[in-house]
Design a protein around this motif. Structure first.
Motif, mmCIF file in Angstrom:
data_model
loop_
_atom_site.group_PDB
_atom_site.id
_atom_site.type_symbol
_atom_site.label_atom_id
_atom_site.label_comp_id
_atom_site.label_asym_id
_atom_site.label_seq_id
_atom_site.Cartn_x
_atom_site.Cartn_y
_atom_site.Cartn_z
ATOM 1 N N ARG A 1 0.845 -1.182 0.000
ATOM 2 C CA ARG A 1 0.000 0.000 0.000
ATOM 3 C C ARG A 1 0.891 1.245 0.000
ATOM 4 N N ALA A 2 0.398 2.288 -0.630
ATOM 5 C CA ALA A 2 1.215 3.492 -0.782
ATOM 6 C C ALA A 2 0.330 4.714 -0.918
ATOM 7 N N TYR A 3 0.990 5.889 -0.984
ATOM 8 C CA TYR A 3 0.341 7.132 -1.367
ATOM 9 C C TYR A 3 1.067 7.638 -2.605
ATOM 10 N N ALA A 4 0.286 8.069 -3.610
ATOM 11 C CA ALA A 4 0.865 8.493 -4.882
ATOM 12 C C ALA A 4 0.146 9.716 -5.418
ATOM 13 N N ALA A 5 0.880 10.495 -6.223
ATOM 14 C CA ALA A 5 0.285 11.565 -7.015
ATOM 15 C C ALA A 5 0.044 11.022 -8.414
ATOM 16 N N ALA A 6 -1.195 11.034 -8.868
ATOM 17 C CA ALA A 6 -1.522 10.510 -10.196
ATOM 18 C C ALA A 6 -1.008 11.431 -11.293
ATOM 19 N N THR A 7 -1.029 12.738 -11.023
ATOM 20 C CA THR A 7 -0.526 13.743 -11.952
ATOM 21 C C THR A 7 0.105 14.863 -11.127
ATOM 22 N N ALA A 8 0.730 15.795 -11.809
ATOM 23 C CA ALA A 8 1.353 16.922 -11.118
ATOM 24 C C ALA A 8 0.327 17.832 -10.454
ATOM 25 N N LYS A 9 -0.911 17.753 -10.868
ATOM 26 C CA LYS A 9 -1.960 18.602 -10.311
ATOM 27 C C LYS A 9 -2.812 17.873 -9.269
ATOM 28 N N SER A 10 -2.512 16.594 -9.033
ATOM 29 C CA SER A 10 -3.339 15.784 -8.139
ATOM 30 C C SER A 10 -2.782 15.761 -6.724
ATOM 31 N N PRO A 11 -3.643 15.762 -5.714
ATOM 32 C CA PRO A 11 -3.163 15.502 -4.359
ATOM 33 C C PRO A 11 -2.724 14.046 -4.244
ATOM 34 N N LEU A 12 -1.886 13.753 -3.281
ATOM 35 C CA LEU A 12 -1.498 12.371 -3.066
ATOM 36 C C LEU A 12 -2.685 11.600 -2.496
ATOM 37 N N ALA A 13 -2.832 10.348 -2.937
ATOM 38 C CA ALA A 13 -3.990 9.539 -2.557
ATOM 39 C C ALA A 13 -3.560 8.081 -2.422
ATOM 40 N N PRO A 14 -4.357 7.256 -1.745
ATOM 41 C CA PRO A 14 -4.008 5.834 -1.601
ATOM 42 C C PRO A 14 -3.774 5.174 -2.952
ATOM 43 N N PHE A 15 -2.820 4.247 -2.970
ATOM 44 C CA PHE A 15 -2.359 3.629 -4.226
ATOM 45 C C PHE A 15 -1.852 2.229 -3.896
ATOM 46 N N GLU A 16 -2.123 1.299 -4.770
ATOM 47 C CA GLU A 16 -1.621 -0.069 -4.617
ATOM 48 C C GLU A 16 -0.497 -0.298 -5.621
ATOM 49 N N LEU A 17 0.591 -0.909 -5.158
ATOM 50 C CA LEU A 17 1.704 -1.205 -6.062
ATOM 51 C C LEU A 17 2.253 -2.588 -5.768
ATOM 52 N N SER A 18 3.124 -3.058 -6.652
ATOM 53 C CA SER A 18 3.745 -4.368 -6.481
ATOM 54 C C SER A 18 5.255 -4.217 -6.363
ATOM 55 N N ARG A 19 5.841 -4.900 -5.406
ATOM 56 C CA ARG A 19 7.286 -4.995 -5.281
ATOM 57 C C ARG A 19 7.723 -6.368 -5.777
ATOM 58 N N ARG A 20 8.940 -6.424 -6.285
ATOM 59 C CA ARG A 20 9.448 -7.709 -6.766
ATOM 60 C C ARG A 20 9.754 -8.635 -5.595
ATOM 61 N N ASP A 21 9.600 -9.938 -5.820
ATOM 62 C CA ASP A 21 10.072 -10.915 -4.844
ATOM 63 C C ASP A 21 11.590 -10.807 -4.759
ATOM 64 N N PRO A 22 12.166 -10.973 -3.571
ATOM 65 C CA PRO A 22 13.615 -10.822 -3.456
ATOM 66 C C PRO A 22 14.386 -11.791 -4.341
ATOM 67 N N GLY A 23 15.279 -11.238 -5.177
ATOM 68 C CA GLY A 23 16.211 -12.060 -5.930
ATOM 69 C C GLY A 23 17.370 -12.452 -5.036
ATOM 70 N N PRO A 24 18.388 -13.116 -5.597
ATOM 71 C CA PRO A 24 19.498 -13.596 -4.759
ATOM 72 C C PRO A 24 20.170 -12.519 -3.924
ATOM 73 N N ARG A 25 20.298 -11.295 -4.454
ATOM 74 C CA ARG A 25 21.004 -10.232 -3.741
ATOM 75 C C ARG A 25 20.068 -9.172 -3.166
ATOM 76 N N ASP A 26 18.795 -9.456 -3.108
ATOM 77 C CA ASP A 26 17.810 -8.461 -2.678
ATOM 78 C C ASP A 26 17.443 -8.585 -1.207
ATOM 79 N N VAL A 27 17.038 -7.445 -0.653
ATOM 80 C CA VAL A 27 16.521 -7.355 0.705
ATOM 81 C C VAL A 27 15.108 -6.781 0.638
ATOM 82 N N LEU A 28 14.162 -7.481 1.251
ATOM 83 C CA LEU A 28 12.785 -6.978 1.349
ATOM 84 C C LEU A 28 12.630 -6.310 2.705
ATOM 85 N N ILE A 29 12.146 -5.075 2.699
ATOM 86 C CA ILE A 29 12.046 -4.278 3.915
ATOM 87 C C ILE A 29 10.596 -3.914 4.195
#
Length: 354
Positions: A5-33
């Motif tokens: 879950r996140a907050y994002a601006a859809a455009t330069a004129k938009s207020p920030l609003a709730p947003f859903e995004l995807s993070r990659r599964d950790p690869g061999p050298r990745d850290v998930l935080i």
């Protein structure tokens, strides 16, 4: 993929609003935080409103990230689940150029991958729009070489702003030898300026805050300043001429550079860390008259960022913050424009999960 879950601006004129995004599964050298806190930098506001131009949307800002490791890749050696960690302004670089091999990844010759809005990808990246999403979110996956350890002595919420404001000021202070016997000036007393004062004081320098606001004299001294100059007091500014060895200028608006440069003694340096959108002017005679240096600095490398955190932990230095729920981000932006914060807003990421 990992949903966040996140907050994002859809455009330069938009207020920030709730947003859903995807993070990659950790690869061999990745850290998930799991993100606990994220600071609000003035750069976030500039980018969310595309004031510098070229910002891709939707924009999820945030490059002052503090949290806890929740998973690691099979080849990760630096971190384990449960570690307290941070992520700053960049999440990758080429790793091969002269800048990267010198520990100056922020100046990668092929372009660093910025924590949000970045599109120079060198390794697998999150699915989505083709650019990076930042720390106004509940989770982030980052290659381990761009993750730093937050010492136990630093609270995670107060440490978050140090991933930008802390390293941005520590780097030039270290580079120009701030310490005992050095006279350091700090222009501005906001998110960057208050960290510059604290760090320079901890290094043992004599610190002078230069401000347009007389009412900031008391707070400046509370942070560790030894003296305060009000820049509108031209008599005081003239009397202080040639009295400083180094100035860290944190102001992100047009101001009279000759006025401030005149405070420097022989071979003194003014380092610009603020980012005014307009061009700045300085007289050639101001520079040549005392071999003064007018230069700039941009955050710091990963090793130096870790060094900054360790230094601050050892000296009891941390950011002064106001914690807010994610639902108040837009209000915080408006307050930031008015200078109504002491000295850094920090988003409590738990509020994104409710």
């Amino acid at each position: 993929m990992i949903s966040a879950r996140a907050y994002a601006a859809a455009t330069a004129k938009s207020p920030l609003a709730p947003f859903e995004l995807s993070r990659r599964d950790p690869g061999p050298r990745d850290v998930l935080i799991d993100i606990s806190y994220c600071g609000i930098c003035h750069s976030d506001l500039h980018c969310a409103r595309d004031e510098w131009g070229g910002q891709p949307f939707p924009c999820v800002p945030g490059h002052e990230i503090a949290g806890v490791v929740s998973a690691v890749g099979s080849a990760v050696t630096k971190f384990k689940v449960g570690d307290r960690v941070g992520v700053g302004c960049m999440v990758d670089s080429c790793g091969e150029c002269a800048a990267c091999t010198a520990g100056l990844e922020q100046h990668c010759e092929r372009g660093a991958t910025w924590t949000y809005g970045g599109s120079n990808f060198y390794r697998p990246h999150d699915p989505g729009t083709g650019h990076t999403f930042g720390g106004y979110s509940t989770a982030i996956t980052v290659v381990e070489n761009f993750v730093v350890r937050i010492p136990d002595a630093l609270p995670l919420d107060a440490a978050a702003p140090m991933l930008c404001a802390g390293i941005t000021t520590y780097s030039p202070l270290k580079r120009f030898g701030a310490g005992p016997g050095k006279r350091v000036g700090v222009v501005g007393l906001g998110g960057l300026g208050h960290m510059a004062v604290k760090i320079a004081h901890a290094m043992g320098a004599h610190v002078t805050v230069i401000t347009t606001s007389p009412n900031k004299a008391g707070p400046a001294r509370e942070l560790g300043a030894d003296a305060v100059l009000v820049s509108s007091d031209r008599a005081a500014m003239k009397a202080a001429g040639s009295s400083l060895d180094l100035i860290v200028d944190t102001v992100s608006a047009v101001h009279d550079m000759d006025l401030y440069m005149g405070l420097l003694g022989l071979e003194g340096a003014l380092v610009l860390v603020g980012l005014p959108p307009e061009k700045l002017e300085v007289s050639a005679f101001t520079l040549t008259g005392a071999r003064r240096i007018f230069t700039g600095s941009n955050i710091g490398g990963i090793a130096e960022t870790q060094e900054m955190l360790d230094f601050c932990a050892a000296h009891g230095v941390q950011a002064e913050i106001e914690k807010i729920p994610a639902q108040q981000i837009n209000e915080a932006y408006e307050r930031l424009l008015k200078g109504d914060v002491k000295y850094r807003f920090v988003i409590d990421s738990a509020t994104l999960r409710t």
